[in-house]
Design an enzyme around this catalytic site. Sequence first.
Site: not given
Length: 398
Positions: A209, A213, A270
């Site tokens: 999922r 974004s 990230d």
Amino acid sequence: MNLRAAAQPNRLALRRMGIDTYQEPVLYMHGDCHVCRSEGFEAQSRVELALRDRTIVATLNVVTGEFLTPLQAGLSEAAWRLLGAREGDEATLRHPAPLESMGHVRAKVYGRRLTATAADAVVGDIAAGRYSDLQLAAFVTACAGDRLDMEETIALTRSMTNAGERMQWGAGMVMDKHCVGGLPGNRTTMLIVPVIAACGLRMPKTSSRAITSPAGTADTMETLAPVDLDVASIRRVVERTGGCIVWGGAVRLSPADDILIRVERPLDLDSQGQLVASILSKKAAAGATHVLIDMPVGPTAKVRSAQAAAVLARQLQEVGRALGLNVRVVQTDGLAPVGRGIGPALEARDVLAVLRRQPGAPAELERRAMGLAGAILEFAGAAAIGTGLETAMAVSRP
């Protein structure tokens, strides 16, 4: 004095609250609950619940008012599902055992390396749901940026792969692909899988999922078909059609990854090592043998430069080799969104427009998808070098 409470001091009737906390198990208890008082539980305490042969650890929210009595323990949807609770059940509540693996997280915060033993302990506890979101955030932050070296990344990837289910497909190649992301509307997977399956190759595609974004492939696919298939259902679909597109989180393939993603998304963090571990642990657990990585490069994509792309590609290939995966990386244009829609429903409409060959279908989406499908066909030896795109186009437009 309530005799039932005196006789069973740590047992409470379970109540399904109907509250969606995504994947985080949450427990609701009344401020006047005798268990709260006797055990010293307070808001944000971690509480272990035991029911039949299952135990979970949930984060406590203390409530007031009359919608929950002092003899009830309310459960979020995630907690209810994980505990396997039914109406009328009573659970035992207690303090969880000390979380020893947090010592490894603290060591990483202070600059120590994450060993294979430490990775196994941390990932095992994360997959078992023993970490609170605060503890997960500490681990994600400790590994952010370039704080994981190659050996640590391999150790983390192995631990994440081994912490959940693993699918086996027997002899022969099993193809897979992944887009590193950061490019809105890039729903090439939904066009690639049918082409690869039509060419006689197996492609059981597990997708994620959204992380950073507006939509992930699983979100977009879910507007058209169910994506929360179990392992048996995935196997039936692949045996019948050659491919599938499902949400990886529904089948406990690298379950720690889905838990970490839940925290990474609001943090907007990230780690390159965690990115590699996330991608390849899912692919290894899904039984893939050959993985094509689509790496968009652009100023707003996850990978911003050709130099960064080269570093990440080497890391993906080296970790892949350590896990027995054949990994090939394709750099693509990440300068602009793909297609015309952004978000699950609009991106699904773009995919359908290409599949139906409607006038005005987004040409860039088809071009990218067929180029990647062609690269996978060449990777698998199903098309000669240089002819993959032509083969993919012929299959998609018979």
